[in-house]
Write a protein that holds these residues in place. Structure first.
Motif, PDB file in Angstrom:
ATOM      1  N   LEU A   7       0.827  -1.203   0.000  1.00 20.05           N
ATOM      2  CA  LEU A   7       0.000   0.000   0.000  1.00 20.05           C
ATOM      3  C   LEU A   7       0.863   1.255   0.000  1.00 20.05           C
ATOM      4  O   LEU A   7       0.601   2.207  -0.743  1.00 20.05           O
ATOM      5  CB  LEU A   7      -0.924  -0.004   1.221  1.00 20.05           C
ATOM      6  N   LEU A   8       1.916   1.262   0.800  1.00 20.14           N
ATOM      7  CA  LEU A   8       2.793   2.434   0.896  1.00 20.14           C
ATOM      8  C   LEU A   8       3.546   2.697  -0.404  1.00 20.14           C
ATOM      9  O   LEU A   8       3.805   3.848  -0.765  1.00 20.14           O
ATOM     10  CB  LEU A   8       3.795   2.240   2.039  1.00 20.14           C
ATOM     11  N   THR A   9       3.904   1.645  -1.119  1.00 23.45           N
ATOM     12  CA  THR A   9       4.760   1.778  -2.300  1.00 23.45           C
ATOM     13  C   THR A   9       4.007   1.579  -3.610  1.00 23.45           C
ATOM     14  O   THR A   9       4.620   1.315  -4.637  1.00 23.45           O
ATOM     15  CB  THR A   9       5.901   0.748  -2.230  1.00 23.45           C
ATOM     16  N   GLU A  10       2.665   1.725  -3.593  1.00 27.40           N
ATOM     17  CA  GLU A  10       1.869   1.388  -4.768  1.00 27.40           C
ATOM     18  C   GLU A  10       2.102   2.330  -5.956  1.00 27.40           C
ATOM     19  O   GLU A  10       1.796   1.995  -7.075  1.00 27.40           O
ATOM     20  CB  GLU A  10       0.387   1.362  -4.417  1.00 27.40           C
ATOM     21  N   ASN A  11       2.621   3.525  -5.717  1.00 34.55           N
ATOM     22  CA  ASN A  11       2.844   4.479  -6.815  1.00 34.55           C
ATOM     23  C   ASN A  11       4.255   5.050  -6.712  1.00 34.55           C
ATOM     24  O   ASN A  11       4.440   6.194  -6.308  1.00 34.55           O
ATOM     25  CB  ASN A  11       1.800   5.593  -6.758  1.00 34.55           C
ATOM     26  N   PRO A  12       5.279   4.285  -7.094  1.00 37.32           N
ATOM     27  CA  PRO A  12       6.675   4.710  -6.896  1.00 37.32           C
ATOM     28  C   PRO A  12       7.076   5.958  -7.667  1.00 37.32           C
ATOM     29  O   PRO A  12       7.976   6.683  -7.243  1.00 37.32           O
ATOM     30  CB  PRO A  12       7.483   3.494  -7.369  1.00 37.32           C
ATOM     31  N   THR A  13       6.430   6.255  -8.787  1.00 32.94           N
ATOM     32  CA  THR A  13       6.835   7.411  -9.597  1.00 32.94           C
ATOM     33  C   THR A  13       6.611   8.743  -8.884  1.00 32.94           C
ATOM     34  O   THR A  13       7.273   9.730  -9.194  1.00 32.94           O
ATOM     35  CB  THR A  13       6.072   7.424 -10.936  1.00 32.94           C
ATOM     36  N   ALA A  63       5.457  15.543   2.289  1.00 32.75           N
ATOM     37  CA  ALA A  63       4.838  14.614   1.335  1.00 32.75           C
ATOM     38  C   ALA A  63       4.716  13.214   1.933  1.00 32.75           C
ATOM     39  O   ALA A  63       3.703  12.533   1.755  1.00 32.75           O
ATOM     40  CB  ALA A  63       5.664  14.571   0.049  1.00 32.75           C
ATOM     41  N   VAL A  64       5.738  12.797   2.655  1.00 30.38           N
ATOM     42  CA  VAL A  64       5.713  11.478   3.282  1.00 30.38           C
ATOM     43  C   VAL A  64       4.662  11.427   4.390  1.00 30.38           C
ATOM     44  O   VAL A  64       3.883  10.470   4.489  1.00 30.38           O
ATOM     45  CB  VAL A  64       7.103  11.121   3.846  1.00 30.38           C
ATOM     46  N   VAL A  65       4.629  12.466   5.226  1.00 30.62           N
ATOM     47  CA  VAL A  65       3.665  12.509   6.337  1.00 30.62           C
ATOM     48  C   VAL A  65       2.230  12.487   5.802  1.00 30.62           C
ATOM     49  O   VAL A  65       1.377  11.756   6.306  1.00 30.62           O
ATOM     50  CB  VAL A  65       3.892  13.759   7.210  1.00 30.62           C
ATOM     51  N   ARG A  66       1.966  13.293   4.783  1.00 31.87           N
ATOM     52  CA  ARG A  66       0.615  13.332   4.210  1.00 31.87           C
ATOM     53  C   ARG A  66       0.238  11.973   3.617  1.00 31.87           C
ATOM     54  O   ARG A  66      -0.891  11.495   3.777  1.00 31.87           O
ATOM     55  CB  ARG A  66       0.524  14.414   3.130  1.00 31.87           C
ATOM     56  N   HIS A  67       1.174  11.345   2.944  1.00 25.86           N
ATOM     57  CA  HIS A  67       0.922  10.050   2.312  1.00 25.86           C
ATOM     58  C   HIS A  67       0.591   8.986   3.356  1.00 25.86           C
ATOM     59  O   HIS A  67      -0.422   8.273   3.247  1.00 25.86           O
ATOM     60  CB  HIS A  67       2.168   9.647   1.518  1.00 25.86           C
TER      61      HIS A  67
END
Length: 204
Positions: A7-13, A63-67
């Motif tokens: 779930l965390l890495t589903e959109n690497p781009t 960006a990481v916190v929001r994600h």
């Protein structure tokens, strides 16, 4: 790969730009950046945010916190520290910074003040369906037309949905509603394909 890590890495781009900045972020900067990012999510931004000297570093942490905060509501349980660490290391945070950030992101109290509209609804893991046909012999007449009407009236489709938060949902639809459901899904997928082909949606 665990479900949480997937779930965390589903959109690497989306992390390409962030990964250029993360190696420069120091451990001592993590906690202040997280506090400022949480204030923004809570709707009470700090005035210091606009005057930060290292705005690019803060933007990366934000960006990481929001994600992670938005995805938290999809989890039935709290974040697995190992999965969060793997995710952060993949973004090229230093081991010290990744450890500090992971410990904050895995603290459940951190998500208490985030508004509900900022959280992501549970996603769909799987969908199964089966036909529910409950008829008695007395309901069936000798007329083929009457038999067809009874079958259409008394036949239902059972939808079994499994969600990312571990819960399950069951819905019972008539045949006509099931076909309507199929049409809506097909239309949505078609519109997504059309949007993806537009230049404005492409990433160079």
């Amino acid at each position: 790969m665990s479900q949480q890590l997937e779930l965390l890495t589903e959109n690497p781009t989306q992390w390409i730009a962030v990964s250029f900045v993360t190696p420069e972020i120091q451990k001592k900067e993590i906690k202040p950046f997280v506090i400022l990012a949480l204030k923004e999510l809570e709707g009470t931004p700090d005035r210091r945010t606009s005057s930060l000297m290292s705005a690019d570093k803060f933007a990366a942490v934000r960006a990481v916190v929001r994600h992670v905060a938005r995805l938290r509501s999809e989890q039935k349980e709290g974040w697995n520290p190992d999965d969060v660490m793997t995710f952060l290391e993949g973004l090229r945070f230093s081991p010290e910074s990744a450890t500090e950030l992971a410990s904050l992101l895995c603290t459940e109290k951190m998500y208490d003040s985030i508004p509900l509209h900022m959280r992501t609804k549970p996603g769909l893991v799987s969908l199964q369906w089966k036909i529910d046909l409950s008829l008695s012999q007395a309901n069936l007449s000798t007329s083929p037309q009457d038999t067809k009407e009874v079958l259409h009236r008394d036949t239902h489709i059972i939808l079994l949905l499994k969600l990312t938060d571990g819960s399950s949902r069951t819905y019972r639809l008539s045949v006509s509603k099931f076909h309507e459901f199929r049409y809506v899904i097909a239309s949505a997928l078609k519109n997504m394909i059309v949007l993806e082909k537009r230049k404005c949606m492409r990433k160079d």
